[in-house]
Design a protein around this motif. Structure first.
Motif: not given
Ligand SMILES: [Zn+2]
Length: 207
Positions: A138-142
């Motif tokens: 859930e914490r993965l982002n660009s």
């Protein structure tokens, strides 16, 4: 006097809830506290109160934080301060809070942490769903460029690292793992075969 043994027993049973403290150890600590100056027990009560009242666990990254650093947003949920003033290009994934604090204390890492809450160990009945791997995804982002896997170089730590590598490999993020090898300041003569063979497998290029 009649109730004294009951109070001592309650203290012993409370102490036995701590990891690594069996009946004998709990008895030693309890009788030590009873024999000591009252300040010994009072200092312990104060330290426990501080930990209970002042520290919180982040529901996202699993780190502990000082309650006074927490903002309560309009949704009424608490945001961990680790989201703000850290380098958000890196997430270092550790088994436990104490591992994160150990890394933090080296002053060699300024990125984010993610605490799994243990490691995969089928013999102990701990599988991937018992760890906060879903929260990590859930914490993965660009913003996040690299996931540093810092699980222990043990059977369960290795199993966890392999599992993470598998589920992260098609994500747009670099995956690395802490180097394993010779302890700094050591002498080859005194190092066990397993550590030496791991160091040979993980040798680094010099030119
Ligand atoms: Zn957090």
């Amino acid at each position: 006097m009649a109730n004294a043994p009951r109070y001592i027993e309650e203290l012993i049973e409370s102490l036995m809830q701590f990891p690594g403290v069996g009946r004998k150890g709990a008895e030693r600590i309890a009788y030590f506290i009873i024999r000591s100056e009252k300040t010994v027990g009072k200092n312990l009560i104060q330290a426990l109160d501080n930990v209970n009242d002042m520290l919180g666990n982040c529901s996202s990254c699993g780190m502990v934080f000082l309650n006074e650093e927490v903002d309560t947003n309009s949704m009424g949920t608490k945001d961990c301060s680790c989201r703000s003033d850290r380098n958000s290009e890196y997430i270092c994934v550790v088994e436990n809070v104490e591992d994160a604090i150990k890394i933090e204390n080296t002053n060699s890492y300024d990125g984010l942490f993610h605490v799994l809450g243990g490691a995969i160990s089928p013999l102990d009945g701990i599988g991937p769903s018992d760890l906060s791997i879903d929260k990590l995804l859930e914490r993965l982002n660009s913003d996040i460029k690299e996931i540093i896997i810092a699980t222990n170089p043990s059977t369960s730590g290795n199993a966890t690292a392999l599992y993470l590598e598998k589920i992260l490999k098609d994500k747009e993020v670099k995956i690395s793992r802490l180097a394993v090898g010779l302890p700094v300041g050591s002498n080859l003569e005194y190092i066990d075969d397993k550590t030496i063979s791991t160091a040979i497998a993980g040798r680094v290029k010099l030119n």
